[in-house]
Design a protein around this motif. Structure first.
Motif, PDB file in Angstrom:
ATOM      1  N   LYS A   7     -15.928  -2.158   0.733  1.00 25.22           N
ATOM      2  CA  LYS A   7     -17.061  -3.043   0.451  1.00 25.22           C
ATOM      3  C   LYS A   7     -16.637  -4.360  -0.183  1.00 25.22           C
ATOM      4  CE  LYS A   7     -20.645   0.386   0.235  1.00 25.22           C
ATOM      5  NZ  LYS A   7     -21.628   1.087  -0.525  1.00 25.22           N
ATOM      6  N   THR A   8     -15.707  -4.323  -1.118  1.00 26.19           N
ATOM      7  CA  THR A   8     -15.373  -5.547  -1.849  1.00 26.19           C
ATOM      8  C   THR A   8     -14.114  -6.233  -1.356  1.00 26.19           C
ATOM      9  OG1 THR A   8     -14.059  -4.359  -3.493  1.00 26.19           O
ATOM     10  CG2 THR A   8     -16.414  -4.625  -3.947  1.00 26.19           C
ATOM     11  N   MET A   9     -13.177  -5.493  -0.798  1.00 25.29           N
ATOM     12  CA  MET A   9     -11.888  -6.022  -0.341  1.00 25.29           C
ATOM     13  C   MET A   9     -11.183  -6.797  -1.453  1.00 25.29           C
ATOM     14  SD  MET A   9     -11.441  -4.951   2.606  1.00 25.29           S
ATOM     15  CE  MET A   9     -12.469  -4.149   3.800  1.00 25.29           C
ATOM     16  N   THR A  10     -11.457  -6.395  -2.703  1.00 25.83           N
ATOM     17  CA  THR A  10     -10.837  -7.087  -3.824  1.00 25.83           C
ATOM     18  C   THR A  10      -9.529  -6.422  -4.214  1.00 25.83           C
ATOM     19  OG1 THR A  10     -12.080  -5.748  -5.401  1.00 25.83           O
ATOM     20  CG2 THR A  10     -13.041  -7.865  -4.771  1.00 25.83           C
ATOM     21  N   ASP A  11      -8.676  -7.215  -4.808  1.00 24.08           N
ATOM     22  CA  ASP A  11      -7.407  -6.742  -5.344  1.00 24.08           C
ATOM     23  C   ASP A  11      -6.551  -5.999  -4.325  1.00 24.08           C
ATOM     24  OD1 ASP A  11      -9.105  -6.010  -8.387  1.00 24.08           O
ATOM     25  OD2 ASP A  11      -8.010  -7.813  -7.865  1.00 24.08           O
ATOM     26  N   CYS A  12      -6.577  -6.454  -3.099  1.00 25.52           N
ATOM     27  CA  CYS A  12      -5.697  -5.817  -2.126  1.00 25.52           C
ATOM     28  C   CYS A  12      -5.322  -6.815  -1.044  1.00 25.52           C
ATOM     29  CB  CYS A  12      -6.332  -4.588  -1.487  1.00 25.52           C
ATOM     30  SG  CYS A  12      -7.829  -4.913  -0.553  1.00 25.52           S
ATOM     31  N   SER A  13      -4.060  -6.822  -0.687  1.00 22.03           N
ATOM     32  CA  SER A  13      -3.669  -7.624   0.459  1.00 22.03           C
ATOM     33  C   SER A  13      -3.795  -6.782   1.717  1.00 22.03           C
ATOM     34  CB  SER A  13      -2.244  -8.140   0.284  1.00 22.03           C
ATOM     35  OG  SER A  13      -1.370  -7.055   0.097  1.00 22.03           O
ATOM     36  N   ALA A  14      -3.487  -5.505   1.582  1.00 20.21           N
ATOM     37  CA  ALA A  14      -3.643  -4.587   2.714  1.00 20.21           C
ATOM     38  C   ALA A  14      -4.198  -3.276   2.183  1.00 20.21           C
ATOM     39  CB  ALA A  14      -2.310  -4.347   3.408  1.00 20.21           C
ATOM     40  N   LEU A  15      -5.413  -2.978   2.548  1.00 21.37           N
ATOM     41  CA  LEU A  15      -6.019  -1.712   2.171  1.00 21.37           C
ATOM     42  C   LEU A  15      -5.339  -0.575   2.934  1.00 21.37           C
ATOM     43  CD1 LEU A  15      -8.298  -0.091   0.766  1.00 21.37           C
ATOM     44  CD2 LEU A  15      -9.750  -0.650   2.721  1.00 21.37           C
ATOM     45  N   VAL A  16      -5.011  -0.831   4.210  1.00 24.61           N
ATOM     46  CA  VAL A  16      -4.423   0.189   5.070  1.00 24.61           C
ATOM     47  C   VAL A  16      -3.100  -0.314   5.638  1.00 24.61           C
ATOM     48  CG1 VAL A  16      -4.763   1.676   7.082  1.00 24.61           C
ATOM     49  CG2 VAL A  16      -6.739   0.962   5.728  1.00 24.61           C
ATOM     50  N   SER A  17      -2.055   0.470   5.453  1.00 25.22           N
ATOM     51  CA  SER A  17      -0.777   0.205   6.119  1.00 25.22           C
ATOM     52  C   SER A  17      -0.720   1.091   7.347  1.00 25.22           C
ATOM     53  CB  SER A  17       0.399   0.528   5.197  1.00 25.22           C
ATOM     54  OG  SER A  17       0.446  -0.363   4.115  1.00 25.22           O
ATOM     55  N   ILE A  18      -0.604   0.467   8.504  1.00 27.85           N
ATOM     56  CA  ILE A  18      -0.566   1.199   9.771  1.00 27.85           C
ATOM     57  C   ILE A  18       0.885   1.278  10.214  1.00 27.85           C
ATOM     58  CG2 ILE A  18      -1.372   1.267  12.154  1.00 27.85           C
ATOM     59  CD1 ILE A  18      -3.636  -0.752  11.022  1.00 27.85           C
ATOM     60  N   VAL A  19       1.333   2.486  10.457  1.00 34.65           N
ATOM     61  CA  VAL A  19       2.719   2.748  10.830  1.00 34.65           C
ATOM     62  C   VAL A  19       2.777   3.044  12.321  1.00 34.65           C
ATOM     63  CG1 VAL A  19       4.589   4.419  10.533  1.00 34.65           C
ATOM     64  CG2 VAL A  19       3.341   3.559   8.534  1.00 34.65           C
ATOM     65  N   MET A  20       3.639   2.290  13.036  1.00 33.79           N
ATOM     66  CA  MET A  20       3.754   2.469  14.478  1.00 33.79           C
ATOM     67  C   MET A  20       5.229   2.486  14.896  1.00 33.79           C
ATOM     68  SD  MET A  20       2.357   0.050  17.602  1.00 33.79           S
ATOM     69  CE  MET A  20       0.629   0.232  17.175  1.00 33.79           C
ATOM     70  N   PRO A  21       5.739   3.654  15.321  1.00 33.96           N
ATOM     71  CA  PRO A  21       7.078   3.673  15.905  1.00 33.96           C
ATOM     72  C   PRO A  21       6.988   3.220  17.364  1.00 33.96           C
ATOM     73  CG  PRO A  21       6.182   5.884  15.895  1.00 33.96           C
ATOM     74  CD  PRO A  21       5.147   4.985  15.249  1.00 33.96           C
ATOM     75  N   ALA A  22       8.053   2.613  17.869  1.00 38.88           N
ATOM     76  CA  ALA A  22       8.026   2.136  19.248  1.00 38.88           C
ATOM     77  C   ALA A  22       9.382   2.352  19.911  1.00 38.88           C
ATOM     78  CB  ALA A  22       7.659   0.655  19.292  1.00 38.88           C
ATOM     79  N   TYR A  23       9.330   2.871  21.130  1.00 44.34           N
ATOM     80  CA  TYR A  23      10.547   2.999  21.928  1.00 44.34           C
ATOM     81  C   TYR A  23      10.163   2.956  23.409  1.00 44.34           C
ATOM     82  CZ  TYR A  23      14.824   4.624  24.053  1.00 44.34           C
ATOM     83  OH  TYR A  23      15.937   4.709  24.837  1.00 44.34           O
ATOM     84  N   ASN A  24      10.606   1.922  24.089  1.00 45.76           N
ATOM     85  CA  ASN A  24      10.371   1.756  25.532  1.00 45.76           C
ATOM     86  C   ASN A  24       8.904   1.946  25.929  1.00 45.76           C
ATOM     87  OD1 ASN A  24      13.030   1.098  25.910  1.00 45.76           O
ATOM     88  ND2 ASN A  24      13.624   3.075  26.752  1.00 45.76           N
ATOM     89  N   VAL A  25       8.038   1.209  25.264  1.00 44.75           N
ATOM     90  CA  VAL A  25       6.600   1.285  25.543  1.00 44.75           C
ATOM     91  C   VAL A  25       6.033  -0.081  25.934  1.00 44.75           C
ATOM     92  CG1 VAL A  25       6.044   3.356  24.209  1.00 44.75           C
ATOM     93  CG2 VAL A  25       6.179   1.133  23.055  1.00 44.75           C
TER      94      VAL A  25
END
Length: 159
Positions: A7-25
């Motif tokens: 709701k506020t998006m305060t005090d955060c640069s990233a609320l969620v860190s999304i992790v994505m591995p990649a290989y030949n995609v």
């Protein structure tokens, strides 16, 4: 102290860190990245670890990372042999309050993070899991596989 929230998006640069591995995609990763960029929740960072792809995967990732400051592009010097190693490496770069995993050949519906994080915060949950939708490439029609009965349900029927 203030808590970063949907709701506020305060005090955060990233609320969620999304992790994505990649290989030949090379064929799929643009759609995965676009599904993150299109999220209705904008407080995220996407950490992609390329595990020494031999196709054009790194170029696709690089083109997005050049345009989108919330994308962190990490390249392994040698292939780790497992997506879990790439995920673990990505976690070292994570700064979000929440961690989300997205495989590089999958994608999310636009409100996925907003809905999931709001539910987690409302219920004060530390962990949550979402199901998947299987898409059949021959016609692109979305169907959900239900594990309870092993049947496929048409996605449009449950919206």
């Amino acid at each position: 102290h203030n808590v970063c929230s949907v709701k506020t998006m305060t005090d955060c640069s990233a609320l969620v860190s999304i992790v994505m591995p990649a290989y030949n995609v090379e064929r799929y990763i643009a759609q995965a990245i676009e599904s993150v960029i299109s999220q209705t929740l904008s407080a995220w960072e996407l950490i992609i670890v390329d595990d020494c792809s031999t196709d054009g995967t790194a170029q696709v990732i690089g083109s997005y990372a050049d345009k989108e400051q919330r994308i962190v592009f990490v390249r392994n010097e040698q292939n780790g042999g497992s997506p879990s190693k790439a995920r673990n490496k990505a976690l070292k770069f994570a700064s979000g309050r929440y961690i989300a995993f997205l495989d590089s050949d999958d994608w999310w519906e636009p409100a996925k993070l907003e809905i999931q994080i709001a539910a987690m915060q409302k219920g004060d949950y530390a962990l949550s899991h979402t199901g998947g939708i299987f898409v059949f490439e021959n016609d692109g029609h979305k169907k959900i596989f239900t594990q309870d009965d092993g049947e496929y349900v048409d996605f449009e029927e449950i919206k």
